[in-house]
Scaffold this motif. Sequence first.
Motif, PDB file in Angstrom:
ATOM      1  N   ASP A 130      40.611  48.110  44.720  1.00  0.00           N
ATOM      2  CA  ASP A 130      40.088  47.550  45.970  1.00  0.00           C
ATOM      3  C   ASP A 130      40.962  48.036  47.124  1.00  0.00           C
ATOM      4  N   PRO A 131      40.700  49.259  47.601  1.00  0.00           N
ATOM      5  CA  PRO A 131      41.560  49.850  48.636  1.00  0.00           C
ATOM      6  C   PRO A 131      41.642  49.013  49.925  1.00  0.00           C
ATOM      7  N   ALA A 132      40.521  48.440  50.341  1.00  0.00           N
ATOM      8  CA  ALA A 132      40.518  47.692  51.598  1.00  0.00           C
ATOM      9  C   ALA A 132      41.426  46.469  51.525  1.00  0.00           C
ATOM     10  N   GLN A 133      41.380  45.750  50.419  1.00  0.00           N
ATOM     11  CA  GLN A 133      42.172  44.535  50.304  1.00  0.00           C
ATOM     12  C   GLN A 133      43.583  44.806  49.788  1.00  0.00           C
ATOM     13  N   ASN A 134      43.723  45.738  48.858  1.00  0.00           N
ATOM     14  CA  ASN A 134      45.019  45.921  48.194  1.00  0.00           C
ATOM     15  C   ASN A 134      45.870  47.048  48.768  1.00  0.00           C
ATOM     16  N   GLY A 135      45.293  47.885  49.621  1.00  0.00           N
ATOM     17  CA  GLY A 135      46.041  49.007  50.179  1.00  0.00           C
ATOM     18  C   GLY A 135      47.301  48.572  50.898  1.00  0.00           C
ATOM     19  N   GLN A 136      47.123  47.693  51.877  1.00  0.00           N
ATOM     20  CA  GLN A 136      48.280  47.221  52.640  1.00  0.00           C
ATOM     21  C   GLN A 136      49.194  46.348  51.791  1.00  0.00           C
ATOM     22  N   ARG A 137      48.610  45.595  50.874  1.00  0.00           N
ATOM     23  CA  ARG A 137      49.393  44.670  50.052  1.00  0.00           C
ATOM     24  C   ARG A 137      50.352  45.400  49.112  1.00  0.00           C
ATOM     25  N   TYR A 138      49.895  46.516  48.510  1.00  0.00           N
ATOM     26  CA  TYR A 138      50.686  47.162  47.460  1.00  0.00           C
ATOM     27  C   TYR A 138      51.278  48.526  47.827  1.00  0.00           C
ATOM     28  N   TYR A 139      50.955  49.033  48.997  1.00  0.00           N
ATOM     29  CA  TYR A 139      51.451  50.358  49.386  1.00  0.00           C
ATOM     30  C   TYR A 139      52.978  50.450  49.284  1.00  0.00           C
TER      31      TYR A 139
END
Length: 176
Positions: A130-139
Amino acid sequence: MTSQIFKSCVLAIVLFLMAPVSINAQHVPMQALVGQSLSKLQQDKPETILNCIAELKRIETMFPDSVQPKYHMALQSLSYAVTNPQAPQTENLLTDAAQTIDQMEQMAGADLSDVCTLRGFLYMVRIVQDPAQNGQRYYIDVMTNYEKALKLNPDNALVQQLQQKFLEGMQSAMSR
């Protein structure tokens, strides 16, 4: 009396000399089993990968104190998950991989560079899911783990490849 002491000494020496042989003999079958299981990955079918992961879990159960089956089980689970992020089995595989990575981190024989690589890969899979939700969270978690793995072992080819793929994916996502 001397003969009894002599027999005890000879027995102790024989046991002492046999111990390394039996220890090495236990590792050979495990490595052979892992190799056999991984050789089946030549066929790039999801079912084949899932069967390989199941075999690696059985091997890990047979050799619970060994890092190698855990490492390959986690790596194959993450590889499956990154190529099949929405498959029904993916979430269970990711849960198992996270637990396995935690176990490896506690093991004396584990390569911490590999542990960081796998943990970074786990976060990378979460982003792919889920790039939209997890991109910022896990980058940051991905980058931190990959950088730590490279500090621990600059020659770790897997982390180099994964980091490159991750950066390419992020660059591609940003340019859209």
